[in-house]
Design an enzyme around this catalytic site. Structure first.
Site, PDB file in Angstrom:
ATOM      1  N   MET A  27       1.464  -5.032   1.765  1.00 27.94           N
ATOM      2  CA  MET A  27       2.821  -5.038   2.333  1.00 27.94           C
ATOM      3  C   MET A  27       2.871  -4.124   3.562  1.00 27.94           C
ATOM      4  O   MET A  27       3.954  -3.704   3.980  1.00 27.94           O
ATOM      5  CB  MET A  27       3.845  -4.604   1.289  1.00 27.94           C
ATOM      6  N   LEU A  30       0.016   0.887   5.928  1.00 23.72           N
ATOM      7  CA  LEU A  30      -1.343   1.023   5.390  1.00 23.72           C
ATOM      8  C   LEU A  30      -1.813   2.475   5.338  1.00 23.72           C
ATOM      9  O   LEU A  30      -1.545   3.267   6.235  1.00 23.72           O
ATOM     10  CB  LEU A  30      -2.306   0.191   6.240  1.00 23.72           C
ATOM     11  N   HIS A  34      -5.331   1.249   0.837  1.00 25.25           N
ATOM     12  CA  HIS A  34      -5.510  -0.130   1.313  1.00 25.25           C
ATOM     13  C   HIS A  34      -6.889  -0.286   1.969  1.00 25.25           C
ATOM     14  O   HIS A  34      -7.582  -1.287   1.771  1.00 25.25           O
ATOM     15  CB  HIS A  34      -4.452  -0.481   2.353  1.00 25.25           C
ATOM     16  N   LEU A 181      -2.363   7.747  -3.512  1.00 21.91           N
ATOM     17  CA  LEU A 181      -1.788   7.334  -2.231  1.00 21.91           C
ATOM     18  C   LEU A 181      -0.846   6.155  -2.469  1.00 21.91           C
ATOM     19  O   LEU A 181      -1.165   5.248  -3.224  1.00 21.91           O
ATOM     20  CB  LEU A 181      -2.889   6.907  -1.260  1.00 21.91           C
ATOM     21  N   SER A 182       0.312   6.213  -1.824  1.00 21.16           N
ATOM     22  CA  SER A 182       1.299   5.142  -1.924  1.00 21.16           C
ATOM     23  C   SER A 182       2.156   5.162  -0.673  1.00 21.16           C
ATOM     24  O   SER A 182       2.471   6.239  -0.155  1.00 21.16           O
ATOM     25  CB  SER A 182       2.198   5.366  -3.152  1.00 21.16           C
ATOM     26  N   SER A 183       2.531   3.992  -0.209  1.00 25.59           N
ATOM     27  CA  SER A 183       3.423   3.928   0.957  1.00 25.59           C
ATOM     28  C   SER A 183       4.726   4.662   0.659  1.00 25.59           C
ATOM     29  O   SER A 183       5.367   5.203   1.556  1.00 25.59           O
ATOM     30  CB  SER A 183       3.706   2.474   1.315  1.00 25.59           C
TER      31      SER A 183
HETATM   32  P1  AMP Z   1       0.943  -2.750  -1.363  1.00 27.85           P
HETATM   33  O1  AMP Z   1       0.879  -2.749   0.139  1.00 27.85           O
HETATM   34  O2  AMP Z   1       1.637  -1.581  -1.950  1.00 27.85           O
HETATM   35  O3  AMP Z   1       1.398  -4.083  -1.926  1.00 27.85           O
HETATM   36  O4  AMP Z   1      -0.568  -2.600  -1.850  1.00 27.85           O
HETATM   37  C1  AMP Z   1      -1.554  -3.511  -1.432  1.00 27.85           C
HETATM   38  C2  AMP Z   1      -2.789  -3.341  -2.288  1.00 27.85           C
HETATM   39  O5  AMP Z   1      -3.287  -2.009  -2.111  1.00 27.85           O
HETATM   40  C3  AMP Z   1      -2.498  -3.519  -3.783  1.00 27.85           C
HETATM   41  O6  AMP Z   1      -3.567  -4.236  -4.381  1.00 27.85           O
HETATM   42  C4  AMP Z   1      -2.435  -2.090  -4.267  1.00 27.85           C
HETATM   43  O7  AMP Z   1      -2.754  -1.953  -5.630  1.00 27.85           O
HETATM   44  C5  AMP Z   1      -3.481  -1.421  -3.388  1.00 27.85           C
HETATM   45  N1  AMP Z   1      -3.277   0.029  -3.332  1.00 27.85           N
HETATM   46  C6  AMP Z   1      -2.119   0.691  -3.096  1.00 27.85           C
HETATM   47  N2  AMP Z   1      -2.287   2.018  -3.191  1.00 27.85           N
HETATM   48  C7  AMP Z   1      -3.602   2.215  -3.495  1.00 27.85           C
HETATM   49  C8  AMP Z   1      -4.409   3.377  -3.736  1.00 27.85           C
HETATM   50  N3  AMP Z   1      -3.897   4.608  -3.684  1.00 27.85           N
HETATM   51  N4  AMP Z   1      -5.714   3.190  -4.029  1.00 27.85           N
HETATM   52  C9  AMP Z   1      -6.242   1.924  -4.097  1.00 27.85           C
HETATM   53  N5  AMP Z   1      -5.537   0.803  -3.871  1.00 27.85           N
HETATM   54  C10 AMP Z   1      -4.235   0.940  -3.582  1.00 27.85           C
END
Ligand code: AMP
Length: 275
Positions: A27, A30, A34, A181-183
């Site tokens: 989403m 990044l 990601h 890590l998280s957006s």
């Molecule tokens: P998102 O943009 O939040 O939908 O995440 C896209 C992909 O990145 C999904 O498969 C998430 O599980 C993965 N992802 C998000 N945060 C992390 C992280 N800290 N470590 C590994 N993968 C992640």
């Protein structure tokens, strides 16, 4: 790096991909998590595609769809630097044109934990990933362990609906203090950011207590005590690693899972117990 904005252009682009062909849906906003998926995809595949799409169907009415961080140019640069060959960046109308009506429900597995707190969330996730898989046609779909229930729900969908791709789950990337890590970490002010690593501490406490032979209820109580008192715990549990059904004991493969609110920001995390 090629950029496709329409379904027709994406199909044309991805049909010519060398194989094995890896796909990393995102989403945007990044971060290194990601990019770990991209790195793993590059190790395993001859070509790698990514997508950036903030999927409205997976957000509830009171969630952060409008404020979700978006920075297309920065994200495209990061993907290019990471060695992605092609990116699909559709707008809402490309994915959900007028008259769109079909959704994917993955059953009971999608109604617990995240599915209970965010009704319809996994319907939105499964629907958009089904569409993306049909557009991109990868050999391997790379998903993050960070969203463990999402990965297990999508494994179920891929098996049940006979999608041709495999799924590889890539381990969670963390800050040095343990915060995954998280957006959404961008929403935390300094005080909440300082409290947030206690979510990981809670998971480790539950794991250690179970491995030391404590009962599940004692382990969960110890884990709850490790969470910042300022946070609001939504769930903390141990689940089977294949079915996501609650488990009494920590028998691999399993996940220890948690969700909590720090202020108005909701964070999720898990430990993947594989051996
Ligand atoms: P998102 O943009 O939040 O939908 O995440 C896209 C992909 O990145 C999904 O498969 C998430 O599980 C993965 N992802 C998000 N945060 C992390 C992280 N800290 N470590 C590994 N993968 C992640």
């Amino acid at each position: 790096m090629e950029v496709a904005e329409t379904v027709a252009r994406a199909r044309e682009l991805f049909a010519a991909s060398p194989r094995p062909f890896g796909f990393v849906p995102t989403m945007g906003a990044l971060h290194a998590g990601h990019l770990a998926l991209v790195r793993r995809a590059r190790e395993r595949c001859a070509a790698v595609a990514a997508s950036i799409f903030v999927n409205p169907l997976q957000f509830g009415p009171s969630e952060d769809l409008a404020t979700y961080p978006r920075d297309r140019e920065r994200d495209l640069q990061k993907l290019e630097d990471a060695g992605v060959d092609a990116v699909f960046v559709p707008d809402g109308a490309a994915i959900y044109p007028a008259g769109f009506a079909t959704t994917v429900d993955v059953g009971a597995i999608a109604t617990t934990f995240e599915g209970a707190i965010r009704p319809g969330h996994f319907r939105g996730v499964a629907t958009v990933i089904a569409k993306l898989l049909n557009i991109v046609c990868p050999d391997v779909l790379f998903l993050g362990q960070k969203d463990a229930q999402q990965a297990i729900v999508l494994r179920r969908m891929v098996a049940d609906l006979n999608f041709r791709n495999e799924i590889e789950i890539v381990p969670t990337v963390r800050e040095s203090d343990g915060l995954a890590l998280s957006s959404r970490n961008a929403y935390l002010d300094a005080q909440l950011r300082a409290q947030a690593p206690t979510l990981y501490a809670a998971l480790l406490t539950v794991r250690d207590a179970l491995q030391a032979g404590k009962s599940k209820s004692d382990a969960l109580a110890a884990g709850t005590a490790a969470l910042s008192a300022a946070a609001t715990l939504e769930y903390l549990d141990v689940v089977d690693g294949s079915t996501f059904a609650p488990a009494e004991r920590l028998v691999p493969p399993a996940f220890v899972i948690a969700a909590a609110r720090f202020g108005t920001t909701r964070l999720i995390d898990n430990l993947w117990i594989t051996q």
